[in-house]
Motif scaffolding. Structure first.
Motif, mmCIF file in Angstrom:
data_model
loop_
_atom_site.group_PDB
_atom_site.id
_atom_site.type_symbol
_atom_site.label_atom_id
_atom_site.label_comp_id
_atom_site.label_asym_id
_atom_site.label_seq_id
_atom_site.Cartn_x
_atom_site.Cartn_y
_atom_site.Cartn_z
ATOM 1 N N MET A 13 0.853 -1.193 0.000
ATOM 2 C CA MET A 13 0.000 0.000 0.000
ATOM 3 C C MET A 13 0.884 1.236 0.000
ATOM 4 S SD MET A 13 -1.251 0.503 3.965
ATOM 5 C CE MET A 13 -0.058 0.913 5.252
ATOM 6 N N LYS A 14 0.296 2.347 -0.470
ATOM 7 C CA LYS A 14 1.005 3.622 -0.459
ATOM 8 C C LYS A 14 0.855 4.279 0.901
ATOM 9 C CE LYS A 14 0.867 8.272 -2.476
ATOM 10 N NZ LYS A 14 0.169 9.168 -3.454
ATOM 11 N N ALA A 15 1.949 4.852 1.386
ATOM 12 C CA ALA A 15 1.915 5.622 2.623
ATOM 13 C C ALA A 15 2.795 6.847 2.437
ATOM 14 C CB ALA A 15 2.401 4.787 3.804
ATOM 15 N N ILE A 16 2.589 7.850 3.269
ATOM 16 C CA ILE A 16 3.427 9.043 3.258
ATOM 17 C C ILE A 16 3.936 9.253 4.680
ATOM 18 C CG2 ILE A 16 3.522 11.539 2.886
ATOM 19 C CD1 ILE A 16 1.330 11.215 0.783
ATOM 20 N N ASN A 31 12.263 16.619 1.495
ATOM 21 C CA ASN A 31 12.014 15.342 2.162
ATOM 22 C C ASN A 31 11.298 15.469 3.509
ATOM 23 O OD1 ASN A 31 13.168 13.762 0.109
ATOM 24 N ND2 ASN A 31 15.225 14.038 0.945
ATOM 25 N N SER A 32 10.615 16.581 3.705
ATOM 26 C CA SER A 32 9.843 16.703 4.949
ATOM 27 C C SER A 32 8.744 15.648 4.983
ATOM 28 C CB SER A 32 9.250 18.107 5.086
ATOM 29 O OG SER A 32 8.448 18.438 3.968
ATOM 30 N N PHE A 33 8.271 15.241 3.818
ATOM 31 C CA PHE A 33 7.403 14.077 3.662
ATOM 32 C C PHE A 33 7.868 13.300 2.444
ATOM 33 C CE2 PHE A 33 3.974 16.218 6.196
ATOM 34 C CZ PHE A 33 3.797 15.194 7.119
ATOM 35 N N ILE A 34 7.794 11.979 2.534
ATOM 36 C CA ILE A 34 8.144 11.136 1.394
ATOM 37 C C ILE A 34 7.071 10.068 1.216
ATOM 38 C CG2 ILE A 34 10.646 11.508 1.469
ATOM 39 C CD1 ILE A 34 10.908 8.954 3.101
ATOM 40 N N ALA A 35 6.752 9.764 -0.037
ATOM 41 C CA ALA A 35 5.818 8.679 -0.339
ATOM 42 C C ALA A 35 6.599 7.377 -0.470
ATOM 43 C CB ALA A 35 5.074 8.979 -1.631
ATOM 44 N N PHE A 36 6.021 6.283 0.017
ATOM 45 C CA PHE A 36 6.696 4.995 -0.067
ATOM 46 C C PHE A 36 5.658 3.874 -0.042
ATOM 47 C CE2 PHE A 36 6.083 5.879 4.351
ATOM 48 C CZ PHE A 36 5.939 4.663 5.006
ATOM 49 N N PHE A 54 -4.359 12.082 -2.371
ATOM 50 C CA PHE A 54 -3.432 11.690 -1.314
ATOM 51 C C PHE A 54 -2.018 11.786 -1.866
ATOM 52 C CE2 PHE A 54 -1.404 8.025 1.135
ATOM 53 C CZ PHE A 54 -1.141 8.797 2.251
ATOM 54 N N THR A 55 -1.448 12.986 -1.771
ATOM 55 C CA THR A 55 -0.124 13.255 -2.333
ATOM 56 C C THR A 55 0.762 13.948 -1.307
ATOM 57 O OG1 THR A 55 -0.700 15.462 -3.172
ATOM 58 C CG2 THR A 55 -1.157 13.571 -4.621
ATOM 59 N N VAL A 56 2.064 13.864 -1.549
ATOM 60 C CA VAL A 56 3.029 14.551 -0.689
ATOM 61 C C VAL A 56 2.767 16.050 -0.702
ATOM 62 C CG1 VAL A 56 5.461 15.203 -0.487
ATOM 63 C CG2 VAL A 56 4.839 12.801 -0.833
ATOM 64 N N ASP A 57 2.510 16.612 -1.865
ATOM 65 C CA ASP A 57 2.282 18.059 -1.966
ATOM 66 C C ASP A 57 1.070 18.497 -1.156
ATOM 67 O OD1 ASP A 57 4.488 18.418 -3.562
ATOM 68 O OD2 ASP A 57 3.375 18.482 -5.457
ATOM 69 N N ASN A 58 -0.004 17.715 -1.211
ATOM 70 C CA ASN A 58 -1.201 18.082 -0.448
ATOM 71 C C ASN A 58 -0.966 17.970 1.057
ATOM 72 O OD1 ASN A 58 -2.884 18.888 -2.506
ATOM 73 N ND2 ASN A 58 -3.836 16.882 -2.784
ATOM 74 N N LEU A 59 -0.229 16.953 1.479
ATOM 75 C CA LEU A 59 0.052 16.809 2.907
ATOM 76 C C LEU A 59 0.941 17.952 3.387
ATOM 77 C CD1 LEU A 59 -0.776 14.939 5.166
ATOM 78 C CD2 LEU A 59 1.256 13.566 4.730
ATOM 79 N N LYS A 60 1.898 18.334 2.576
ATOM 80 C CA LYS A 60 2.747 19.480 2.920
ATOM 81 C C LYS A 60 1.918 20.751 3.035
ATOM 82 C CE LYS A 60 7.232 18.101 0.987
ATOM 83 N NZ LYS A 60 8.284 18.493 0.023
ATOM 84 N N GLU A 61 0.998 20.940 2.106
ATOM 85 C CA GLU A 61 0.160 22.141 2.137
ATOM 86 C C GLU A 61 -0.722 22.164 3.381
ATOM 87 O OE1 GLU A 61 -1.863 25.718 1.112
ATOM 88 O OE2 GLU A 61 0.139 24.880 0.745
#
Length: 337
Positions: A1-4, A16-21, A312-319
Motif C-alpha cells: 500500500m502507499k503511505a506518506i 524530504n519533509s514528507f516522502i511517499a513509499f 493523497f499526495t506529498v504536496d497536499n500533505l505538505k500544504e
C-alpha cells in the motif's frame, strides 16, 4: 500500500519533509479493524510530532502520522463485535501507533464510530479528534450538567480553531452555558458567531473586552491555544470554584497557588489517554463518536470542514501542514483520497 511519512524532522518547505513509499498492508488482530481510508484531516498534533519525532536522527523506516480519518472497513480482527466488513467509519486513532497517512490503517474498534450518514467522508474526517477533545473537556473533565450549570459562562480560547469550532457548537447546543469565544480577525470572528458563540472577544484585549460584555469573570475556561501564555490572566478571570481545562501544556511549572484562594479546579485534557493506557472506559470514545454522528445527522451540529485538498499526495500533505503551522487556519483542512 502507499503511505506518506518522514525519516527526519525537517521544515515543511524541505523536499524530504514528507516522502511517499510503499509498505505492507497491515492485518487486523483482536479488536482491530482494517480500514480503507477515504479522507484524512490534519491537526496541530500532526506538525508537532513531525517537527520533533526525528529531530536528531534519521529513522530507518519512515514514520507514518495522522490522527483523523474516515473510511470503509475491509477486514476485522477475531475479537471485534461492533463493525463488519463494508461499514463506513470515522475515528481519531491512537498516537502510539501508525497513523492514517496511508491507504489502509488498523485501528481498535473501541475508539471508532459509525460515520455520519449525511456527511461525505471528507466532512466526517474533519470531526473525530477535535470533537472528542472538546466533548471530553466539557463532559468528562468539567462534567457539565445542562440543568445545574445553566446561566454559567464558558470562555473558549481560540474559538475559530479546529477544537474551538466544535467546542462552541457542543457548548451552545448541548448545554445552557453562555458561550464566549476568542478571535481577532474579521473572518474568524464571523466564523465563531456563525457557530453559535454568544460573544466573541479579541484575545489581544481579553480582560477589557470581557468587562465590556458584562462578564469580567467566567465559570469555565477551555484553553485550546497557549496555557503558559494565558495562565496568569486565566487565574485572574476565572470565578471562584471555577474550572480551567487545557489541551496545550506548559514548558515550565505552573503556579497552582494562583488558584488556591478561589478553590479553582485545573484539568488537562488529552484525547489519546484512553487509547494510550487502554483505560477501563476506552469504549467511551466509540460511544461519543456515535452520539456525535447522530447529532450531525440530525443537523444539531455541523462539520467544521473548511478546506478540502483532493488527492493523497506529498504536496497536499505538505500544504495541509503549512496551513496548520501558520496558526491562521479556520476550522479543519481535509485531504480527500
Amino acid at each position: 500500500m502507499k503511505a506518506i511519512g518522514f525519516k527526519q524532522s525537517l521544515p515543511i518547505t524541505e523536499t524530504n519533509s514528507f516522502i511517499a513509499f510503499d509498505t505492507e498492508k497491515p492485518a487486523p488482530k483482536a479488536y482491530e479493524l482494517l480500514v480503507k481510508i477515504k479522507a484524512i484531516s490534519v491537526n496541530p498534533v500532526d506538525f508537532k510530532v513531525r517537527q520533533n519525532a526525528a529531530k536528531d536522527t534519521t529513522l530507518e523506516t519512515p514514520k507514518i502520522i495522522g490522527w483523523d480519518a474516515s473510511g470503509v472497513v475491509e477486514a476485522v480482527g477475531d475479537k471485534t463485535s461492533k463493525f463488519k466488513v463494508g461499514d463506513q467509519v470515522y475515528y481519531a486513532g491512537d498516537i502510539t501507533k501508525d497513523g492514517c497517512n496511508a491507504e489502509y490503517q488498523v485501528v481498535d474498534e473501541r475508539i471508532v464510530g459509525k460515520k455520519p450518514k449525511s456527511l461525505t467522508h471528507a466532512q466526517a474526517a474533519a470531526m473525530p479528534l477535535t470533537t472528542l477533545t472538546a466533548y471530553e473537556s466539557l463532559f468528562d473533565r468539567i462534567k457539565i450538567d445542562p440543568e445545574r450549570d445553566k446561566a454559567k459562562t464558558v470562555l473558549i480560547l481560540a474559538g475559530a480553531g479546529g477544537v474551538g469550532s466544535i467546542a462552541i457548537q457542543l457548548a451552545k447546543k448541548l448545554t445552557n452555558l453562555t458561550v464566549i469565544a476568542t478571535a481577532s480577525r474579521e473572518d474568524s470572528i464571523q466564523w465563531c458567531k456563525d457557530l453559535g458563540a454568544d460573544f466573541v472577544v479579541n484575545h489581544h484585549r481579553l480582560k477589557e473586552e470581557l468587562q465590556n460584555i458584562g462578564h469580567p469573570e467566567v465559570n469555565y475556561i477551555l484553553d485550546f491555544v497557549d496555557l503558559e501564555g494565558y495562565w496568569e490572566l486565566a487565574s485572574e478571570i476565572i470565578k471562584s470554584q471555577g474550572h480551567i481545562v487545557s489541551i496545550t501544556g506548559s514548558s515550565k511549572p505552573l503556579d497552582l497557588n494562583l488558584l488556591k484562594n478561589k478553590s479553582v479546579t485545573f484539568s488537562y485534557e488529552f484525547m489519546y489517554t484512553r487509547s494510550m493506557y487502554t483505560t477501563e472506559d476506552i469504549e467511551k470514545q466509540h460511544e461519543i463518536l456515535n452520539t456525535i454522528a447522530d447529532l450531525l445527522d440530525a443537523g444539531t451540529l455541523k462539520s467544521t470542514l473548511t478546506t478540502t485538498l483532493k488527492g493523497f499526495t506529498v504536496d497536499n500533505l505538505k500544504e495541509a501542514h503549512r496551513m496548520q503551522e501558520s496558526g491562521k487556519s479556520i476550522g479543519k483542512t481535509v485531504i480527500a483520497f
